[in-house]
Scaffold this active site. Structure first.
Site, PDB file in Angstrom:
ATOM      1  CB  SER A 260       7.410  49.437 -45.115  1.00 53.99           C
ATOM      2  OG  SER A 260       7.152  48.116 -44.710  1.00 53.99           O
ATOM      3  CG  ASP A 486      10.144  44.478 -50.224  1.00 50.94           C
ATOM      4  OD1 ASP A 486      10.240  43.916 -49.109  1.00 50.94           O
ATOM      5  OD2 ASP A 486      10.016  45.706 -50.356  1.00 50.94           O
ATOM      6  CG  HIS A 516      11.570  46.517 -46.789  1.00 55.14           C
ATOM      7  ND1 HIS A 516      10.380  46.146 -47.380  1.00 55.14           N
ATOM      8  CD2 HIS A 516      11.205  47.254 -45.699  1.00 55.14           C
ATOM      9  CE1 HIS A 516       9.360  46.622 -46.688  1.00 55.14           C
ATOM     10  NE2 HIS A 516       9.834  47.295 -45.673  1.00 55.14           N
TER      11      HIS A 516
END
Length: 547
Positions: A260, A486, A516
């Site tokens: 991320s 996602d 995610h």
């Protein structure tokens, strides 16, 4: 996630959460209305923020020179319980075979423009490689946020990376401003409880005035409690910290696993130090070409996609607890519930109620992983019947609130890092003008994320960029993984990252899945590609599709 004010944490640039994702994975495993998320981490004493005697320290002093910092020797010792800023909890459990997690502290310059000036300590954690004869080096993890404590997250989910430990020391850290690394402090626990109860989607002039004042008060607390550190917590300094860490750990190259926001940090590192990039993986990729508003809009679309997939699954099952025969009817029922909560909150946990804002946060938190869809279904059903405990627990997981009512510093660090990075500052008028586009992107999450544009309005430090420079000509191949489902870092970000890294650097891999991130989905195709590159140097063909 992206750049949003702390009361709308779903708009943050995430972590696989991985401050968020591991937290929600823990919630899924707990599957209870009292889901709370203490994670194991290193700290100075296992208590609060006030102690100053580290367990595991470096040999550099607060007045060390740049040469001293490069040659400092880390002193590793078993990790004690984490402090409050890291999330609380107990010392991390040993890995299979009895390997103990070790912690230390590394000194870095507060200001790299003054390398011989004041230093600060970064908290580190590691687990030694199994095969020391074939050891490649250290594999450094960043789990995102920004604001995620790597010292907390890596031990909590270390078994998921245990195969990588065959040839690497697994290493992570609390980036500057996070957890035990001079953690940014803003509001206290009681103030945060009240703050998160406030309406984050103001409907009229009076509510907007209250909203703006709440934002000003929060920022004033941040400046009062952490003002001297705020100019120095941005991503560029974190990347420089990682290069110093590489040197101190004894590695010629940085082997890296970023998730991320950790992909943005990794991209900035690759831009600054292309010749020092070793084997690197970016998972759940932040789009480096989008500014704050574009990123927030992309997240609104991403969370709407995840919600659509959730409601479709629900509508197709005979045993779904939510009303509605079609995905649209299920989603309308959720919207109706949120409207009712705006008028009249329901009982939550203890003396706290479930408001519309907290319910939206809870919904967003559960959409990070398909594993938590059952919790979302249960929480929505119970909230419709007047029991908001489960949705509130899910919101707490994303807000960093522990079982004892104390907050970690992840959201304070998040806003500080975001605002040190992003130049954009939105007025009330600009924010209101942007709302129609957000509503179009997501009827349920649009306003929630749109109002988050004011996160950095009035912040005392100017931002560094509109978008980060991640061009890395000459760097070793970087495996870039995009997940089509996602919600937090939309799939298009992976292709954009590959293009920005430059020809011959970014290697794109697509995972057709939900949630995610991809590696922790346990998809064998994804894990085979990642493990093959990190452990054996086999670069998969760019354009590979898994799932």
């Amino acid at each position: 996630m992206d750049r949003a004010r702390p009361r709308s944490p779903a708009a943050r640039r995430t972590m696989g959460g991985m401050r968020t994702s591991p937290a929600l994975r823990a919630a899924a495993l707990a599957a209870t209305a009292t889901v709370l998320l203490p994670l194991a981490a290193c700290s100075d004493d296992g208590g609060g923020e006030g102690s100053s005697t580290p367990t595991g320290a470096s040999t550099a002093s607060p007045t060390a020179t740049a040469d001293d910092l490069s040659s400092q020797k880390l002193e590793w010792s078993p990790c004690p319980p984490p402090n409050t800023a890291q999330g609380g909890g107990e010392s991390p459990s040993p890995l299979p075979g009895g390997v103990v997690w070790e912690c230390s502290f590394m000194d870095v310059p507060l200001d790299y423009a003054k390398p011989d000036g004041r230093t600060i300590e970064l908290a580190l954690v590691r687990a030694r490689a199994k095969d020391q004869q074939r050891r490649i080096g250290s594999l450094v993890f960043n789990f995102g946020g920004p604001g995620a404590s790597g010292v907390a997250t890596l031990p909590a989910f270390g078994t998921e990376y245990d195969k990588l430990r065959t040839r690497y020391d697994l290493v992570s850290f609390d980036p500057r401003g996070v957890g035990r690394s001079e953690g940014v402090q803003c509001a206290d626990d009681a103030q945060l409880d009240a703050f998160y109860q406030e309406d984050s989607t103001p409907d009229d002039a009076a509510e907007q005035k209250q909203f703006v004042q709440g934002q000003k008060d929060y920022i004033a607390d941040c400046e009062e409690n952490s003002g001297p550190e705020l100019p120095f917590v941005g991503t560029t300094n974190a990347a420089r910290d990682m290069d110093l860490m590489r040197t101190v750990l004894g590695d010629d190259e940085l082997h890296y696993f970023g998730i991320s926001y950790g992909t943005e940090l990794g991209g900035v590192y690759a831009n600054l130090f292309p010749d020092k990039v070793g084997r690197a993986v970016f998972d759940a990729v932040v789009d480096p070409t989008k500014d704050a508003e574009q990123s927030a809009l992309g997240q609104a679309e991403g969370f709407q996609l995840a919600l659509d997939n959730f409601t479709k699954d629900c509508a197709e099952r005979d045993d779904c607890a939510l009303p509605g025969a079609t995905p649209q009817e299920v989603e309308q029922g959720i919207a109706d519930l949120l409207g009712e909560l705006e008028e009249e909150p329901v009982d939550g946990l203890g003396d706290r109620t479930l408001t519309q804002t907290l319910a939206t946060t809870g919904i967003a938190s559960a959409l990070y992983s398909q594993e938590t869809w059952p919790l979302l279904e249960q929480g929505l059903d119970e909230a419709g019947g007047g029991n908001g405990g489960l949705l509130l627990a899910l919101a707490d997981s994303l807000n960093g609130r522990s079982e004892d009512g104390r907050y970690d510093n992840s959201n304070a660090a998040n806003i500080a890092i975001n605002c040190a990075d992003s130049k954009q500052r939105f007025t009330l008028e600009q924010t209101k003008a942007a709302l129609p586009a957000f509503r179009k992107a997501s009827p349920l999450f649009g306003e929630y994320l749109g109002w988050g544009l004011m996160s950095c309005t009035g912040w005392p430090v100017a931002g560094a960029w509109e978008t980060p420079d991640v061009s890395a000509s000459g760097a070793a191949p970087i495996l870039v993984i995009g997940n089509t489902g996602d919600p937090a870092t939309p799939y298009a970000g992976a292709k954009a990252m590959v293009q920005q890294l430059g020809k011959g650097v970014g290697v794109e891999l697509t995972y057709k899945g939900e949630g995610h991130g991809a590696y922790n989905s346990k998809d064998t195709c994804v894990q085979r590609a990642v493990d093959g590159y990190l452990l054996n140097g086999r670069v998969p063909k760019s354009g590979t599709v898994c799932g």
